[in-house]
Enzyme design. Structure first.
Site, PDB file in Angstrom:
ATOM      1  N   LYS A  22       0.846  -1.214   0.000  1.00 26.89           N
ATOM      2  CA  LYS A  22       0.000   0.000   0.000  1.00 26.89           C
ATOM      3  C   LYS A  22       0.877   1.259   0.000  1.00 26.89           C
ATOM      4  O   LYS A  22       0.667   2.166  -0.798  1.00 26.89           O
ATOM      5  CB  LYS A  22      -0.902   0.018   1.239  1.00 26.89           C
ATOM      6  CG  LYS A  22      -1.554   1.364   1.502  1.00 26.89           C
ATOM      7  CD  LYS A  22      -2.408   1.380   2.746  1.00 26.89           C
ATOM      8  CE  LYS A  22      -1.700   1.748   4.015  1.00 26.89           C
ATOM      9  NZ  LYS A  22      -1.449   3.181   4.228  1.00 26.89           N
ATOM     10  N   ASN A  23       1.843   1.295   0.917  1.00 24.11           N
ATOM     11  CA  ASN A  23       2.621   2.531   1.065  1.00 24.11           C
ATOM     12  C   ASN A  23       3.550   2.780  -0.119  1.00 24.11           C
ATOM     13  O   ASN A  23       3.977   3.914  -0.339  1.00 24.11           O
ATOM     14  CB  ASN A  23       3.420   2.509   2.375  1.00 24.11           C
ATOM     15  CG  ASN A  23       2.523   2.759   3.577  1.00 24.11           C
ATOM     16  OD1 ASN A  23       1.332   3.029   3.422  1.00 24.11           O
ATOM     17  ND2 ASN A  23       3.087   2.662   4.770  1.00 24.11           N
ATOM     18  N   CYS A 120      -3.845  12.802  12.910  1.00 27.15           N
ATOM     19  CA  CYS A 120      -4.633  11.576  12.946  1.00 27.15           C
ATOM     20  C   CYS A 120      -4.392  10.912  14.279  1.00 27.15           C
ATOM     21  O   CYS A 120      -3.669  11.448  15.114  1.00 27.15           O
ATOM     22  CB  CYS A 120      -4.294  10.659  11.782  1.00 27.15           C
ATOM     23  SG  CYS A 120      -2.640  10.033  11.885  1.00 27.15           S
ATOM     24  N   ARG A 125       1.493  14.842  13.000  1.00 25.73           N
ATOM     25  CA  ARG A 125       1.936  14.611  11.622  1.00 25.73           C
ATOM     26  C   ARG A 125       2.034  15.887  10.776  1.00 25.73           C
ATOM     27  O   ARG A 125       1.252  16.095   9.835  1.00 25.73           O
ATOM     28  CB  ARG A 125       1.053  13.549  10.959  1.00 25.73           C
ATOM     29  CG  ARG A 125       0.970  12.299  11.823  1.00 25.73           C
ATOM     30  CD  ARG A 125       0.359  11.146  11.133  1.00 25.73           C
ATOM     31  NE  ARG A 125       1.219  10.561  10.121  1.00 25.73           N
ATOM     32  CZ  ARG A 125       0.883   9.500   9.415  1.00 25.73           C
ATOM     33  NH1 ARG A 125      -0.267   8.930   9.613  1.00 25.73           N
ATOM     34  NH2 ARG A 125       1.701   9.024   8.504  1.00 25.73           N
ATOM     35  N   PRO A 126       3.034  16.718  11.099  1.00 21.22           N
ATOM     36  CA  PRO A 126       3.231  17.956  10.318  1.00 21.22           C
ATOM     37  C   PRO A 126       3.750  17.662   8.899  1.00 21.22           C
ATOM     38  O   PRO A 126       4.184  16.540   8.618  1.00 21.22           O
ATOM     39  CB  PRO A 126       4.302  18.703  11.120  1.00 21.22           C
ATOM     40  CG  PRO A 126       5.029  17.636  11.882  1.00 21.22           C
ATOM     41  CD  PRO A 126       4.028  16.540  12.144  1.00 21.22           C
ATOM     42  N   VAL A 127       3.715  18.693   8.029  1.00 26.09           N
ATOM     43  CA  VAL A 127       4.278  18.534   6.675  1.00 26.09           C
ATOM     44  C   VAL A 127       5.348  19.598   6.405  1.00 26.09           C
ATOM     45  O   VAL A 127       5.665  19.887   5.264  1.00 26.09           O
ATOM     46  CB  VAL A 127       3.185  18.577   5.572  1.00 26.09           C
ATOM     47  CG1 VAL A 127       2.300  17.349   5.625  1.00 26.09           C
ATOM     48  CG2 VAL A 127       2.360  19.847   5.650  1.00 26.09           C
ATOM     49  N   ASP A 128       5.917  20.165   7.476  1.00 28.85           N
ATOM     50  CA  ASP A 128       6.903  21.238   7.308  1.00 28.85           C
ATOM     51  C   ASP A 128       8.104  20.805   6.464  1.00 28.85           C
ATOM     52  O   ASP A 128       8.641  21.592   5.680  1.00 28.85           O
ATOM     53  CB  ASP A 128       7.377  21.743   8.684  1.00 28.85           C
ATOM     54  CG  ASP A 128       7.930  20.617   9.552  1.00 28.85           C
ATOM     55  OD1 ASP A 128       7.249  19.580   9.684  1.00 28.85           O
ATOM     56  OD2 ASP A 128       9.046  20.756  10.076  1.00 28.85           O
ATOM     57  N   ASP A 325       5.282   0.875  11.953  1.00 31.21           N
ATOM     58  CA  ASP A 325       4.030   0.262  11.487  1.00 31.21           C
ATOM     59  C   ASP A 325       3.879  -1.196  11.939  1.00 31.21           C
ATOM     60  O   ASP A 325       2.838  -1.807  11.690  1.00 31.21           O
ATOM     61  CB  ASP A 325       3.930   0.349   9.954  1.00 31.21           C
ATOM     62  CG  ASP A 325       3.593   1.761   9.489  1.00 31.21           C
ATOM     63  OD1 ASP A 325       3.323   2.625  10.335  1.00 31.21           O
ATOM     64  OD2 ASP A 325       3.606   1.999   8.263  1.00 31.21           O
ATOM     65  N   ARG A 417      -8.259  -0.078   5.395  1.00 22.76           N
ATOM     66  CA  ARG A 417      -7.396   0.882   4.699  1.00 22.76           C
ATOM     67  C   ARG A 417      -6.070   0.231   4.305  1.00 22.76           C
ATOM     68  O   ARG A 417      -5.425   0.684   3.362  1.00 22.76           O
ATOM     69  CB  ARG A 417      -7.093   2.072   5.618  1.00 22.76           C
ATOM     70  CG  ARG A 417      -8.243   3.018   5.823  1.00 22.76           C
ATOM     71  CD  ARG A 417      -7.772   4.243   6.598  1.00 22.76           C
ATOM     72  NE  ARG A 417      -6.466   4.644   6.126  1.00 22.76           N
ATOM     73  CZ  ARG A 417      -5.431   4.964   6.917  1.00 22.76           C
ATOM     74  NH1 ARG A 417      -5.553   4.962   8.206  1.00 22.76           N
ATOM     75  NH2 ARG A 417      -4.276   5.306   6.392  1.00 22.76           N
TER      76      ARG A 417
HETATM   77  C1  UD1 Z   1       4.804   7.041   6.205  1.00 24.12           C
HETATM   78  C2  UD1 Z   1       3.871   5.850   6.155  1.00 24.12           C
HETATM   79  C3  UD1 Z   1       3.388   5.467   7.555  1.00 24.12           C
HETATM   80  C4  UD1 Z   1       4.578   5.257   8.476  1.00 24.12           C
HETATM   81  C5  UD1 Z   1       5.495   6.476   8.433  1.00 24.12           C
HETATM   82  C6  UD1 Z   1       6.775   6.272   9.240  1.00 24.12           C
HETATM   83  C7  UD1 Z   1       2.779   6.067   4.001  1.00 24.12           C
HETATM   84  C8  UD1 Z   1       1.517   6.301   3.262  1.00 24.12           C
HETATM   85  N1  UD1 Z   1       2.726   6.192   5.318  1.00 24.12           N
HETATM   86  O1  UD1 Z   1       4.051   8.153   6.693  1.00 24.12           O
HETATM   87  O2  UD1 Z   1       2.642   4.271   7.439  1.00 24.12           O
HETATM   88  O3  UD1 Z   1       4.128   5.055   9.801  1.00 24.12           O
HETATM   89  O4  UD1 Z   1       5.891   6.752   7.080  1.00 24.12           O
HETATM   90  O5  UD1 Z   1       7.475   5.160   8.794  1.00 24.12           O
HETATM   91  O6  UD1 Z   1       3.790   5.734   3.430  1.00 24.12           O
HETATM   92  N2  UD1 Z   1       7.610  14.710  10.267  1.00 24.12           N
HETATM   93  C9  UD1 Z   1       7.901  16.029  10.500  1.00 24.12           C
HETATM   94  N3  UD1 Z   1       7.688  16.913   9.475  1.00 24.12           N
HETATM   95  C10 UD1 Z   1       7.240  16.531   8.250  1.00 24.12           C
HETATM   96  C11 UD1 Z   1       6.962  15.177   8.027  1.00 24.12           C
HETATM   97  C12 UD1 Z   1       7.157  14.287   9.054  1.00 24.12           C
HETATM   98  O7  UD1 Z   1       8.310  16.410  11.590  1.00 24.12           O
HETATM   99  O8  UD1 Z   1       7.094  17.384   7.367  1.00 24.12           O
HETATM  100  C13 UD1 Z   1       7.813  13.717  11.336  1.00 24.12           C
HETATM  101  C14 UD1 Z   1       6.533  12.940  11.707  1.00 24.12           C
HETATM  102  O9  UD1 Z   1       5.762  13.629  12.655  1.00 24.12           O
HETATM  103  C15 UD1 Z   1       7.109  11.645  12.238  1.00 24.12           C
HETATM  104  C16 UD1 Z   1       8.344  11.441  11.356  1.00 24.12           C
HETATM  105  O10 UD1 Z   1       8.663  12.726  10.834  1.00 24.12           O
HETATM  106  O11 UD1 Z   1       7.541  11.816  13.573  1.00 24.12           O
HETATM  107  C17 UD1 Z   1       8.170  10.452  10.238  1.00 24.12           C
HETATM  108  O12 UD1 Z   1       7.020  10.802   9.477  1.00 24.12           O
HETATM  109  P1  UD1 Z   1       6.921  10.492   7.919  1.00 24.12           P
HETATM  110  O13 UD1 Z   1       8.071   9.633   7.519  1.00 24.12           O
HETATM  111  O14 UD1 Z   1       6.752  11.765   7.189  1.00 24.12           O
HETATM  112  O15 UD1 Z   1       5.563   9.678   7.837  1.00 24.12           O
HETATM  113  P2  UD1 Z   1       4.641   9.619   6.553  1.00 24.12           P
HETATM  114  O16 UD1 Z   1       5.491   9.720   5.347  1.00 24.12           O
HETATM  115  O17 UD1 Z   1       3.496  10.556   6.701  1.00 24.12           O
END
Ligand code: UD1
Length: 441
Positions: A22-23, A120, A125-128, A325, A417
Site C-alpha cells: 500500500k505505502n 490523525c 503529523r506535520p508537513v513542514d 508500522d 485501509r
Molecule cells: C509514512 C507511512 C506510515 C509510516 C510512516 C513512518 C505512508 C503512506 N505512510 O508516513 O505508514 O508510519 O511513514 O514510517 O507511506 N515529520 C515532520 N515533518 C514533516 C513530516 C514528518 O516532523 O514534514 C515527522 C513525523 O511527525 C514523524 C516522522 O517525521 O515523527 C516520520 O514521518 P513520515 O516519515 O513523514 O511519515 P509519513 O510519510 O506521513
C-alpha cells in the site's frame, strides 16, 4: 460499520501470498501525474486508501482503468487533463497520503493546491519538511483556507534544482522524500536530497521514475542526486510486496505458535523486524520453490515459533530500523512473552492507542511517555475492543487470535485501509474470524 468477531486459540496452517505494498503504491500512483503517457502498475492492493487515491487522481484529470480479472490486477493511470491542480479536502482528509500529489503537480503543472492533511490518531503529523524541500527547489508556498498553495518559479513555472536537507526531529520523512524526489525529476538542473528516507517504498518509487526516464542516483540511501530531465515517459511497473502486511502475518503465526508459509515475502526489507522476532523465538526461513534460487525480495518463507516467547527491547526507527508500522503487532506478541519487554516509539511517540484496548484483554502494560513496559502474561482473554487506527487494529486482531474466548473488534474500517480482506486471509489459514455489521451485534 463492520466489526470482527474472533474466537481465539485456533492454530493457523497453510500458505498466504503477501499483497503488493500500500505505502509503495500510493506515491507510485501519484507519480503518474508526471507524464502525459499511461503508467501501468501491477500488484496494487485492493484497499480503501487505493480507491481514494484513484478518486483523487480522477479529480486531477487522470483516467484510470483496472483489469481486475488478471492475476496482477494491472492499474493504468493516464493523466489526460493537465488543467486540474486542486486536491480537495473531502478526499485528502480520508488519507494523509493525498499529500503526495503535491510534488508531482508542482513539477509537471507548475502549480498545486492541496488541502493540508490533518493530524490523525497516531499524532500531529506535520508537513513542514515537505514544504521546506519544495521551497528549496524554488516553489513559492502559502497557506490559504487550510490549503497548501504552491507555485513553481518564473514565467515557465519550472522548479529549479537545489540542495535539500530532509532530516527532522524523528529522522527523515517518507512521503516528504517522495514529494521532493518527484518534484526534482522534472526540475531544471541538479538536486541533492540529504537525509532522504531510505524506506524500500522510496527505492521502489525511484525505480519507477528511472523507468520513466528520470536520472536518479543513490536510491535507497540517505543521499539522492537527481538530474532533472525535460519530460518523462510512461512505464509498466510491479509494486514491491507489502513488508508491513508480511510482518503482520509473521506475528499472526507467532502468536498462535503456528507454522505457516508466506509467498511474495520481502525478507530483505524486513531485516530489523526479523532480527527482533528471531530474538523472541520466531524463525522465518526463506525457502526455494520449484527448484528456483532463494529470492529475498519476493520469495517464500516458512514461519515457526518456539514454545516459549522470550522478552526483548525494541526501538522503532526509520528504515532500516524496526518499523513503527509493526509496533502494535509486536506489542501483542510480547504480551505473551515470558518476562518484561520494552517498546520505545521513536517515530510517533503517541502511537499507543492499542495499549488501553490490550489492557481490556488482560495484558500487563505500563506506559511511560514514548515507552511501554510489557510484562508477559500466560494468556490474553477475549473482550469487546475498539480499533483506533490501522496498525493498532492489526495488533488487536493478533491478540484476539491468541486470546481465550471471543473478541469483538469494532470499527474495522481502519483495517480495510491497509489489509486486503484480512478476515478471508486469516480464515484461509484456519482462524475463526467473521465480519459482521456492528448494528447486528
Ligand atoms: C509514512 C507511512 C506510515 C509510516 C510512516 C513512518 C505512508 C503512506 N505512510 O508516513 O505508514 O508510519 O511513514 O514510517 O507511506 N515529520 C515532520 N515533518 C514533516 C513530516 C514528518 O516532523 O514534514 C515527522 C513525523 O511527525 C514523524 C516522522 O517525521 O515523527 C516520520 O514521518 P513520515 O516519515 O513523514 O511519515 P509519513 O510519510 O506521513
Amino acid at each position: 460499520m463492520d466489526a470482527f468477531i474472533i474466537k481465539g486459540g485456533r492454530p493457523l496452517h497453510g500458505t498466504v501470498r503477501v499483497h503488493g505494498s500500500k505505502n509503495a503504491s500510493l506515491p507510485l500512483m501519484a507519480a503518474a501525474l508526471l507524464t502525459d503517457s499511461p503508467v501501468t502498475l501491477h500488484d496494487v492492493p485492493d484497499l480503501s486508501d487505493i480507491r481514494n487515491m484513484t478518486r483523487l487522481l480522477g479529480t486531477l484529470g487522470c483516467e484510470t482503468s483496472l483489469k481486475d480479472a488478471e492475476p496482477s490486477r494491472p492499474l493504468t493511470i493516464h493523466a489526460t487533463d493537465p488543467s486540474q491542480t486542486a486536491a480537495p479536502y473531502e478526499i485528502v482528509k480520508t488519507m494523509r497520503a493525498g499529500i503526495c500529489v503535491l510534488g508531482p503537480l508542482l513539477a509537471k503543472r507548475g502549480k498545486a493546491r492541496v488541502s493540508m492533511p490533518g493530524g490523525c490518531a497516531i499524532g500531529d503529523r506535520p508537513v513542514d519538511l515537505h514544504l521546506r524541500g519544495l521551497r528549496a527547489l524554488g516553489a513559492e508556498i502559502t497557506l490559504d483556507a487550510g490549503d497548501i498553495v504552491a507555485v513553481a518559479p518564473g514565467k515557465d513555472q519550472k522548479l529549479i534544482g537545489g540542495h535539500v536537507f530532509l532530516g527532522g526531529p524523528s529522522g527523515s520523512t517518507v512521503l516528504g522524500t517522495a514529494n521532493v524526489l518527484c518534484a526534482a525529476v522534472l526540475a531544471k538542473g541538479q538536486t541533492v536530497i540529504e537525509s532522504a528516507a531510505c524506506e524500500p517504498e522510496i527505492a521502489d518509487l525511484a525505480d519507477l521514475l528511472t523507468q520513466m526516464g528520470a536520472q536518479i542516483q543513490g536510491a535507497g540511501s540517505p543521499r539522492l542526486i537527481i538530474d532533472g530531465v525535460d519530460q518523462l515517459s510512461g512505464a509498466d511497473h510491479r509494486v514491491i510486496p507489502d513488508r508491513i502486511e508480511a510482518g503482520t502475518y509473521v506475528c499472526a503465526a507467532a502468536i498462535t505458535h503456528s507454522t505457516i508459509t508466506l509467498e511474495n515475502f520481502p525478507t530483505d526489507a524486513l531485516g530489523a523486524a526479523l532480527d527482533r522476532l528471531n530474538a523472541v523465538g520466531v524463525e522465518v526461513t526463506p525457502i526455494s520453490t520449484d527448484g528456483q534460487p532463494i529470492d529475498r525480495h519476493r520469495g517464500s518463507v516458512t514461519v515457526k515459533t518456539d514454545d516459549t516467547l522470550k522478552p526483548i527491547q525494541v526501538f522503532t526507527q526509520p528504515h532500516p530500523g524496526f518499523p513503527t508500522d509493526l509496533q502494535a503487532q509486536l506489542m501483542s506478541l510480547l504480551c505473551l512473552a515470558d518476562g518484561n519487554s520494552t517498546i520505545t516509539e521513536k517515530i510517533f511517540p503517541d502511537r499507543f492507542l492499542h495499549v488501553a484496548e490490550l489492557l481490556r484483554m488482560g495484558a500487563n502494560l505500563t506506559r511511560n511517555g514514548p515507552s511501554v513496559v510489557i510484562t508477559g502474561a500466560p494468556k490474553l482473554i477475549g473482550a469487546p475492543v475498539m480499533a483506533s487506527d490501522l496498525r493498532a487494529s492489526a495488533g488487536l486482531v493478533l491478540a484476539a487470535l491468541a486470546a481465550k474466548g471471543t473478541t469483538t473488534i469494532n470499527r474495522v474500517y481502519h483495517l480495510d485501509r491497509g489489509y486486503e480482506r484480512m478476515e478471508l486471509t486469516l480464515q484461509s489459514l484456519g482462524a475463526d474470524i467473521q465480519r459482521v455489521k456492528e448494528e447486528n451485534l
